[in-house]
Scaffold this motif. Structure first.
Motif, mmCIF file in Angstrom:
data_model
loop_
_atom_site.group_PDB
_atom_site.id
_atom_site.type_symbol
_atom_site.label_atom_id
_atom_site.label_comp_id
_atom_site.label_asym_id
_atom_site.label_seq_id
_atom_site.Cartn_x
_atom_site.Cartn_y
_atom_site.Cartn_z
ATOM 1 N N MET A 49 0.838 -1.187 0.000
ATOM 2 C CA MET A 49 0.000 0.000 0.000
ATOM 3 C C MET A 49 0.879 1.247 0.000
ATOM 4 O O MET A 49 1.898 1.316 0.688
ATOM 5 C CB MET A 49 -0.907 0.002 1.235
ATOM 6 N N LYS A 55 -6.986 -0.349 -2.273
ATOM 7 C CA LYS A 55 -6.550 -1.679 -1.841
ATOM 8 C C LYS A 55 -6.692 -2.695 -2.970
ATOM 9 O O LYS A 55 -5.815 -3.530 -3.183
ATOM 10 C CB LYS A 55 -7.359 -2.129 -0.622
ATOM 11 N N ARG A 65 -3.652 -5.841 -6.291
ATOM 12 C CA ARG A 65 -4.050 -6.093 -4.912
ATOM 13 C C ARG A 65 -2.910 -5.646 -3.994
ATOM 14 O O ARG A 65 -1.786 -6.119 -4.120
ATOM 15 C CB ARG A 65 -4.381 -7.574 -4.703
ATOM 16 N N ARG A 66 -3.238 -4.728 -3.113
ATOM 17 C CA ARG A 66 -2.218 -4.134 -2.238
ATOM 18 C C ARG A 66 -2.429 -4.572 -0.796
ATOM 19 O O ARG A 66 -3.557 -4.778 -0.351
ATOM 20 C CB ARG A 66 -2.262 -2.605 -2.330
ATOM 21 N N TYR A 67 -1.323 -4.653 -0.080
ATOM 22 C CA TYR A 67 -1.380 -5.059 1.320
ATOM 23 C C TYR A 67 -0.829 -3.936 2.204
ATOM 24 O O TYR A 67 0.141 -3.254 1.860
ATOM 25 C CB TYR A 67 -0.571 -6.345 1.547
ATOM 26 N N SER A 68 -1.470 -3.738 3.343
ATOM 27 C CA SER A 68 -0.955 -2.814 4.361
ATOM 28 C C SER A 68 0.036 -3.564 5.234
ATOM 29 O O SER A 68 -0.071 -4.787 5.417
ATOM 30 C CB SER A 68 -2.101 -2.270 5.206
#
Length: 393
Positions: A49, A55, A65-68
């Protein structure tokens, strides 16, 4: 028309640097390649992210698709180049273990969700290392862009790199020098492929057709970090006999404040630019400079995409004679080469081009001809072949 999506193999792409939106000013070479490969693959990108990013989203035919990985207020390790961010603010090391952990979970989650057939992992560390740990027997093509190969020299990290390379179906790099470094880490000759990142031709062609080039306009494009050599450029500008009509610095980074304070009047720092604005800068510039130097931590450029973009636009380029760049720029044929860190030589090269517009025009034409081999489509074809081989293997 695309082939039947059911028949297309699913390609998992992972990278640390990825735009929030297409053309937003973040280096877009991973997105450009992913879009090129989406013609015959279902492409899913997994990335960290960053500020302003969604997201989950779709950019063209590419799923993102992003991740925190850290509380949003402090989450900034992947906003730009990770190694440079750590140098600029050592407190960011607190984010590193969470970054690796979140990436591993994101890879596992995406492997279950999309069931990829093959993976393309940009950077040996971290994506290649995490992929080796969590993606099992999934065939992997690993790409190194320089910083991971040159700067991470701790013996433990060297062992990690060896393990990642040994398990990869193929490893791509930007230059012959990087290929030698990979072989020192145990890569086989049949594993190593020199495939620079490609240039998105369309916005540059459009800008060249609509903008007017100013021979006395000098352009620097690059992240404002040590290895890009912006300090050498400022030193050279103090020594030129003929001051350029305009000097434009495109890019951002941890050294920006110090560089702006150091610069003389007439140097315009415009920050990072979106793709269209950057293309316009290339089209308007007579001279583009790439004074790369080895950084104190060993990091150095592979083959800057910005250099290839300037060559595509027909700029007369002046660049450091460093590995990677010398694979593409031939002194006096499609650009001028100077010793890295030599401000006097850089100033002399700029003076030479300002005093001889015909030479600048000839070098720009040579640069444009050379760059034709480095379009996204051409590079995409080479990656398409490597991915097919990985699947077959």
């Amino acid at each position: 028309m695309h082939p039947d999506p059911v028949a297309r193999p699913t390609l998992l792409v992972a990278a640390s640097t990825f735009p929030a939106e297409a053309g937003d000013g973040t280096p877009g070479f991973v997105l450009d390649l992913a879009r090129a490969l989406s013609s015959d693959h279902r492409v899913v990108v997994v990335a960290p992210m960053t500020k302003g990013a969604a997201k989950h989203q779709r950019i063209g035919d590419v799923e993102v698709r992003r991740y925190s990985y850290f509380p949003a207020r402090w989450q900034d390790l992947a906003d730009g180049a990770i190694v440079d961010n750590l140098r600029a603010a050592p407190a960011r090391w607190l984010q590193v273990p969470f970054f690796f952990g979140a990436m591993a979970l994101a890879f596992r989650r995406e492997a279950r969700r999309s069931r990829p057939d093959v993976a393309l992992l940009h950077w040996i560390i971290p994506q290649g290392a995490v992929g080796k740990l969590v993606l099992g027997d999934l065939p992997r093509v690993v790409t190194t862009l320089g910083g991971d190969l040159y700067a991470l020299r701790h013996p433990v990290l060297q062992r990690v790199k060896r393990a990642v390379i040994a398990s990869a179906a193929a490893v791509t790099c930007m230059s012959t020098d990087m290929a030698l470094e990979l072989r020192k880490l145990g890569a086989r000759d049949d594993q190593v492929h020199i495939v620079p990142m490609g240039v998105d031709l369309e916005p540059i062609s459009r800008a060249v057709a609509s903008e007017t080039r100013t021979p006395g306009r000098l352009l620097f494009v690059g992240r404002l970090v040590e290895k890009k050599g912006a300090t050498v450029l400022l030193d050279a500008l103090d020594r030129v006999e003929h001051r350029p009509d305009e000097v434009v610095v495109v890019g951002d980074g941890p050294l920006r404040q110090a560089l702006e304070a150091r610069a003389a009047d007439g140097v315009d720092f415009v920050g990072a630019q979106d793709k269209a604005a950057l293309a316009a800068h290339y089209a308007k510039a007579g001279i583009a400079v790439y004074p790369s130097v080895p950084a104190a931590n060993g990091d150095r450029d592979g083959l800057p995409v910005a250099l290839l973009e300037a060559m595509t636009a027909g700029c007369a380029v002046v660049a450091s004679a460093v590995p990677g760049i010398v694979d593409v720029v031939e002194d006096g044929v499609n650009g001028l080469l100077v010793a890295p860190g030599d401000a006097d030589a850089l100033a002399a090269a700029v003076d030479r081009l300002l005093a001889d517009p015909a030479l600048a025009e000839r070098l720009g034409a040579g640069a444009r001809a050379t760059a034709a081999a480095y379009t996204v489509d051409a590079v995409g074809d080479r990656y398409r072949s490597l991915i097919a081989d990985a699947l077959a293997g």
